[in-house]
Design an enzyme around this catalytic site. Sequence first.
Site, PDB file in Angstrom:
ATOM      1  N   SER A  24       0.825  -1.213   0.000  1.00  0.00           N
ATOM      2  CA  SER A  24       0.000   0.000   0.000  1.00  0.00           C
ATOM      3  C   SER A  24       0.860   1.264   0.000  1.00  0.00           C
ATOM      4  O   SER A  24       1.851   1.359   0.723  1.00  0.00           O
ATOM      5  CB  SER A  24      -0.921   0.023   1.224  1.00  0.00           C
ATOM      6  OG  SER A  24      -1.587   1.271   1.288  1.00  0.00           O
ATOM      7  N   LEU A  25       0.451   2.234  -0.803  1.00  0.00           N
ATOM      8  CA  LEU A  25       1.170   3.509  -0.877  1.00  0.00           C
ATOM      9  C   LEU A  25       0.575   4.534   0.084  1.00  0.00           C
ATOM     10  O   LEU A  25       1.116   5.618   0.254  1.00  0.00           O
ATOM     11  CB  LEU A  25       1.090   4.046  -2.311  1.00  0.00           C
ATOM     12  CG  LEU A  25       1.704   3.124  -3.361  1.00  0.00           C
ATOM     13  CD1 LEU A  25       1.345   3.600  -4.753  1.00  0.00           C
ATOM     14  CD2 LEU A  25       3.210   3.048  -3.203  1.00  0.00           C
ATOM     15  N   LYS A  75     -13.348  -4.345   0.707  1.00  0.00           N
ATOM     16  CA  LYS A  75     -14.199  -3.186   0.361  1.00  0.00           C
ATOM     17  C   LYS A  75     -15.706  -3.478   0.416  1.00  0.00           C
ATOM     18  O   LYS A  75     -16.495  -2.579   0.684  1.00  0.00           O
ATOM     19  CB  LYS A  75     -13.831  -2.640  -1.021  1.00  0.00           C
ATOM     20  CG  LYS A  75     -12.521  -1.877  -1.038  1.00  0.00           C
ATOM     21  CD  LYS A  75     -12.310  -1.251  -2.404  1.00  0.00           C
ATOM     22  CE  LYS A  75     -11.085  -0.344  -2.404  1.00  0.00           C
ATOM     23  NZ  LYS A  75     -11.044   0.526  -3.574  1.00  0.00           N
ATOM     24  N   ASP A 111     -13.347   7.129  -3.843  1.00  0.00           N
ATOM     25  CA  ASP A 111     -12.826   6.838  -5.185  1.00  0.00           C
ATOM     26  C   ASP A 111     -13.476   7.709  -6.259  1.00  0.00           C
ATOM     27  O   ASP A 111     -12.830   8.069  -7.232  1.00  0.00           O
ATOM     28  CB  ASP A 111     -13.021   5.355  -5.546  1.00  0.00           C
ATOM     29  CG  ASP A 111     -11.983   4.458  -4.873  1.00  0.00           C
ATOM     30  OD1 ASP A 111     -10.892   4.967  -4.539  1.00  0.00           O
ATOM     31  OD2 ASP A 111     -12.262   3.268  -4.677  1.00  0.00           O
ATOM     32  N   GLY A 138     -15.413  -4.184 -13.242  1.00  0.00           N
ATOM     33  CA  GLY A 138     -15.165  -4.586 -11.855  1.00  0.00           C
ATOM     34  C   GLY A 138     -15.522  -3.465 -10.894  1.00  0.00           C
ATOM     35  O   GLY A 138     -16.255  -2.535 -11.230  1.00  0.00           O
ATOM     36  N   LEU A 234      -6.456   4.023 -14.829  1.00  0.00           N
ATOM     37  CA  LEU A 234      -6.424   3.997 -13.369  1.00  0.00           C
ATOM     38  C   LEU A 234      -5.112   3.410 -12.837  1.00  0.00           C
ATOM     39  O   LEU A 234      -4.809   3.515 -11.663  1.00  0.00           O
ATOM     40  CB  LEU A 234      -7.613   3.218 -12.802  1.00  0.00           C
ATOM     41  CG  LEU A 234      -9.018   3.703 -13.191  1.00  0.00           C
ATOM     42  CD1 LEU A 234     -10.056   3.106 -12.245  1.00  0.00           C
ATOM     43  CD2 LEU A 234      -9.144   5.214 -13.211  1.00  0.00           C
TER      44      LEU A 234
END
Length: 294
Positions: A24-25, A75, A111, A138, A234
Site C-alpha cells: 500500500s502507498l 471493500k 474513489d 469490476g 487507473l
Amino acid sequence: MTKERLITGKTKLLGVIGHPVEHSLSPAMHNAAIAHLGLDYVYLPFAIAPQNLEIAIAGFAAIDVVGFSVTIPHKQAIMPLLSEITPVAQAIGAVNTVSRQNNQWVGTNTDIEGFIAPLQTIYKQDWSQKVAVILGNGGAARAVVAGCHQLGFAKIHVVGRNVQRLQEFGNSWSNSPISENLQIHQWEELPKLIPQANLLVNTTPIGMYPKVDQSPLSGEEIANLPKGAIAYDLIYIPKPTQFLEQAERQGAIAIDGLEMLVQQGVAALKIWLQQETVPVEVMREALQKHLGLG
C-alpha cells in the site's frame, strides 16, 4: 532537519486494512501530510485476513482508531459491519474509507472524488454533451460510472468480456437514475464506440505489472480515438502505460491513476481530520518519491 516525531500514548491512530497490505502507498502519502501539518497522528498498514475482519474492526473501536482506509479484499465485506454507509458508497457497492463518528463506524467511498478531481479542475469542461467509454466492469468501474454520472455525461458506455458479469453489472444500477445514461456492451462492440469517445477510461489491470507491455486495446482499436479525447488509465505504474502511450500517439490527452490515488487520499484525510484543506502537493510528492518518479 525535521524534528523526530515521537509516538506516545496520546498519538491518534489512522491506518489501512487489506490482505496483503505491505504494497500500500497510503502510509507514505498520509504520514507525509500528517508530518507537514505537525499533527500527533500516525497512519499504519494493518494486514487483516478476511476471517479476522469482524474482530479487527471491534478491536479498532476498542483502541479508539480515528479512521482507516479499506483496500482489497475488504471493500464489500466490511459493509455489514458498519453502522452507517453513505449514499455514495451504497451506489458503488463498496467502502474505501471508514471514520469513527459518535462511537459508530461510518463508511464512505472517496474513489469517485479521486477519479473526477482532474476532470473537474485541470481538464474542466461541460460534459453534458459528452460520451464516456469505460473498459472493464469490476469494482473500479463502478466508481468511474458513478463519477461520470456526477459530471453529467450524456452517455456512459461500459465494455467488458464476461457476458454474465456484464449483465450483473448493468442490472445492479437498475434502481438508480444512473441507468438512464448507462449502456452495457460486449468487447466486440468497441470499434463502433471508440470514435464516439470524449473520455476513454481503462479500469482493467491490463498494463499493470507483470503485464507492463500490454494494453487492453489493440493499435487498430485505439486508432479511431478522436483527437483531443481524454484517455484515463487507473494504473499509475508504469508511467506512462502502454494504453496511454497509444492514446497520446493518437493526439489524446493522457491522465494516469496517480492523481486519482492522491485525490481519494485527500478526500479521506479531510474526513478523518475534519478539516477543509490538507497539503495536496505534499501528498503527491511523497507518492512520486516513494515510487521513484520524483
